[in-house]
Structures are given as C-alpha cells and as structure tokens.
Scaffold this motif. Structure first.
Motif, short mmCIF file in Angstrom:
data_model
loop_
_atom_site.label_atom_id
_atom_site.label_comp_id
_atom_site.label_asym_id
_atom_site.label_seq_id
_atom_site.Cartn_x
_atom_site.Cartn_y
_atom_site.Cartn_z
N ALA A 40 -10.74 -81.19 25.28
CA ALA A 40 -9.74 -80.67 26.23
C ALA A 40 -8.80 -81.76 26.69
CB ALA A 40 -10.44 -80.03 27.43
N ALA A 41 -9.33 -82.98 26.79
CA ALA A 41 -8.48 -84.08 27.25
C ALA A 41 -7.45 -84.46 26.19
CB ALA A 41 -9.34 -85.28 27.61
N SER A 42 -7.76 -84.20 24.94
CA SER A 42 -6.84 -84.60 23.88
C SER A 42 -5.91 -83.47 23.44
CB SER A 42 -7.63 -85.11 22.67
OG SER A 42 -8.44 -84.08 22.16
N THR A 43 -6.06 -82.30 24.01
CA THR A 43 -5.17 -81.19 23.72
C THR A 43 -4.40 -80.85 24.97
OG1 THR A 43 -6.85 -79.56 24.27
CG2 THR A 43 -6.76 -80.27 21.97
N HIS A 44 -3.59 -79.80 24.91
CA HIS A 44 -2.79 -79.43 26.07
C HIS A 44 -3.58 -78.55 27.03
CE1 HIS A 44 0.88 -81.30 24.75
NE2 HIS A 44 0.68 -80.81 23.55
N HIS A 45 -4.68 -79.04 27.51
CA HIS A 45 -5.49 -78.29 28.47
C HIS A 45 -5.06 -78.73 29.87
CE1 HIS A 45 -8.87 -76.63 30.60
NE2 HIS A 45 -9.26 -76.01 29.49
N ARG A 46 -4.32 -77.88 30.54
CA ARG A 46 -3.73 -78.28 31.82
C ARG A 46 -4.77 -78.55 32.89
NH1 ARG A 46 -1.94 -72.92 34.79
NH2 ARG A 46 -3.58 -71.67 33.97
N HIS A 47 -5.93 -77.85 32.84
CA HIS A 47 -6.96 -78.11 33.85
C HIS A 47 -7.57 -79.49 33.66
CE1 HIS A 47 -6.50 -74.11 35.33
NE2 HIS A 47 -6.88 -73.55 34.18
N ALA A 48 -7.80 -79.88 32.42
CA ALA A 48 -8.34 -81.21 32.15
C ALA A 48 -7.36 -82.27 32.63
CB ALA A 48 -8.63 -81.38 30.66
N ARG A 49 -6.09 -82.06 32.42
CA ARG A 49 -5.07 -83.03 32.86
C ARG A 49 -5.07 -83.15 34.38
NH1 ARG A 49 -1.66 -87.09 32.01
NH2 ARG A 49 0.46 -86.80 32.67
N LYS A 50 -5.15 -82.00 35.07
CA LYS A 50 -5.16 -82.02 36.54
C LYS A 50 -6.40 -82.74 37.07
CE LYS A 50 -2.47 -77.81 37.20
NZ LYS A 50 -2.50 -76.40 37.60
N VAL A 51 -7.56 -82.46 36.47
CA VAL A 51 -8.80 -83.11 36.91
C VAL A 51 -8.73 -84.60 36.63
CG1 VAL A 51 -11.29 -83.27 36.48
CG2 VAL A 51 -10.20 -81.03 36.71
N SER A 52 -8.20 -84.97 35.48
CA SER A 52 -8.08 -86.38 35.12
C SER A 52 -7.17 -87.13 36.11
CB SER A 52 -7.53 -86.49 33.71
OG SER A 52 -7.41 -87.82 33.32
N LEU A 53 -6.03 -86.54 36.43
CA LEU A 53 -5.12 -87.16 37.40
C LEU A 53 -5.73 -87.21 38.79
CD1 LEU A 53 -1.69 -85.67 36.23
CD2 LEU A 53 -2.51 -88.02 35.96
N ALA A 54 -6.47 -86.16 39.17
CA ALA A 54 -7.14 -86.15 40.48
C ALA A 54 -8.17 -87.26 40.56
CB ALA A 54 -7.78 -84.78 40.73
N LEU A 55 -8.91 -87.47 39.47
CA LEU A 55 -9.92 -88.53 39.44
C LEU A 55 -9.27 -89.90 39.63
CD1 LEU A 55 -12.78 -89.59 38.95
CD2 LEU A 55 -12.34 -89.42 36.50
N VAL A 56 -8.20 -90.15 38.91
CA VAL A 56 -7.50 -91.43 39.04
C VAL A 56 -6.93 -91.59 40.45
CG1 VAL A 56 -5.65 -92.89 38.13
CG2 VAL A 56 -6.98 -91.48 36.58
N ALA A 57 -6.41 -90.52 41.02
CA ALA A 57 -5.85 -90.57 42.38
C ALA A 57 -6.93 -90.86 43.42
CB ALA A 57 -5.14 -89.26 42.70
N VAL A 58 -8.11 -90.26 43.27
CA VAL A 58 -9.20 -90.49 44.22
C VAL A 58 -9.67 -91.94 44.15
CG1 VAL A 58 -11.63 -89.94 44.67
CG2 VAL A 58 -9.97 -88.10 44.38
N VAL A 59 -9.87 -92.44 42.94
CA VAL A 59 -10.31 -93.83 42.79
C VAL A 59 -9.23 -94.78 43.31
CG1 VAL A 59 -11.02 -95.61 41.14
CG2 VAL A 59 -11.85 -93.27 40.88
N SER A 60 -7.96 -94.46 43.05
CA SER A 60 -6.85 -95.28 43.56
C SER A 60 -6.82 -95.31 45.08
CB SER A 60 -5.51 -94.74 43.05
OG SER A 60 -5.42 -94.83 41.66
N ALA A 61 -6.97 -94.14 45.69
CA ALA A 61 -6.94 -94.05 47.15
C ALA A 61 -8.06 -94.87 47.77
CB ALA A 61 -7.04 -92.59 47.59
N GLY A 62 -9.24 -94.78 47.19
CA GLY A 62 -10.36 -95.56 47.70
C GLY A 62 -10.11 -97.05 47.58
#
Length: 198
Positions: A40-62
């Motif tokens: 899903a991460a390597s295809t156009h799966h929009r939910h995977a993209r949103k979760v991936s960006l959310a994960l990076v944002a959470v780690v960044s915020a911390g």
C-alpha cells in the motif's frame, strides 16, 4: 522505529508528558501502516500516505518539543549539570532530527515514494548526483530511503547541502530549518558540556 526508540529514552524533563504518549501514538500509527501493507505504501493508497505523513508529523512534533525543552533548559541553567547525561540527551534529539528530516525528504520528493515509482512527476525536487551523471548509475535509478538518510545526515552535520541540491522552495526551506536546528543543538549542547567538563 529508530526515532521512536530514541524518543522513549529521553530524560523526563525533556520528554513530552506523559512520556509514553508520543511513543505510543507513534507505535499505533506504525502498526496501522504495517496493517495497510507494504504494498500500500508503494502504490497510490491514500490512507497509507495519510498514516505515513501522520507518523512523521507525530515524531517531528515530539522531537521539536524535546529540542525546545533542552534549549530552554540549557539557557535557563535548569538542564545540563552532568556532561554525560546532557550529551546523550542531545545526541538522541540530534539523531532523531536526522531520521525525521530524512523521512520528510523521502515523503515529499517528487510527490513521495508512490509518485516516484509511478513516474508521475518528471521534475525532481532534489537533484542527486546520479541524475546529473546518468552514466554512473543504472538507467532506471531512483533514490532509495538510504539516499534521503544520507542527505539528512550530511545536511545536519555540514549545515548546508553537500552533493544533493535542493531545487524546489519546500526543499530549500526544509534543509534550512534542519540546518538551523542542528546548528543550535550542537552549539548549545557542546558548549554546555565543555563548560561542565572544565
């Protein structure tokens, strides 16, 4: 996983409270990303993209909050009375900073990994040496995560681009922010540690 582990070992006064909150949220997002599947991460799966960006944002915020607490504590004199503890906390934040920015570069260069794989954006945001000298790489060469990790590491240590050039405004500003954060962290942590050792 490395960034989550580094955040979970920070001292209480530098971690976001409650200390388990950001690592737990990061792990939940990581589990959700794994459940969506590596394909899903390597295809156009929009939910995977949103979760991936959310994960990076959470780690960044911390990491931003921890860095701000460390800097404020050093300036106020409330953090850093032991050189070893100060250097290890500073190193954890610095290394997390490298991992986090490598993930931002990975997620946004030419629209992210799925868009790069599909070839939907022909114009690069970041110019790698293999792009300027195609004879040095296979014909279908694409940057892998390790290329973005190397970019992030060299930008954090040299405080400027080395062999990868930012072409788009977002890339220039992201590299500028990373260099500024790294410079402030290294300067304050090392200066305070040297002061303690003397």
């Amino acid at each position: 996983m490395v960034a989550i582990a580094l955040q979970s070992v920070l001292p209480d006064q530098l971690a976001v409270r409650p200390q388990w909150l950001l690592p737990a949220l990061s792990v939940l997002l990581l589990v959700a990303l794994v459940i969506l599947g590596p394909g899903a991460a390597s295809t156009h799966h929009r939910h995977a993209r949103k979760v991936s960006l959310a994960l990076v944002a959470v780690v960044s915020a911390g990491n931003v909050l921890s860095a701000a607490r460390l800097i404020r504590g050093i300036v106020a004199g409330t953090v850093g009375d032991q050189a070893a503890a100060l250097l290890s906390a500073g190193a954890a934040i610095y290394l997390t900073n490298i991992v986090v920015f490598s993930l931002w570069y990975w997620e946004f260069d030419r629209g992210g990994p799925a868009a790069r794989a599909a070839g939907t954006s022909p114009h690069p945001d970041l110019l790698f040496p293999q792009m300027t000298s195609p004879d040095l790489a296979p014909p279908d060469w694409e940057p892998a995560y390790v290329d973005y990790l190397y970019l992030s590491f060299t930008n954090a240590t040299a405080f400027s681009p080395t062999d990868v050039m930012p072409l788009k405004t977002w890339a220039k500003l992201t590299m500028l922010v990373q260099s500024a954060v790294s410079l402030v962290l290294v300067t304050l942590v090392v200066a305070r540690a040297v002061n303690i050792l003397h």
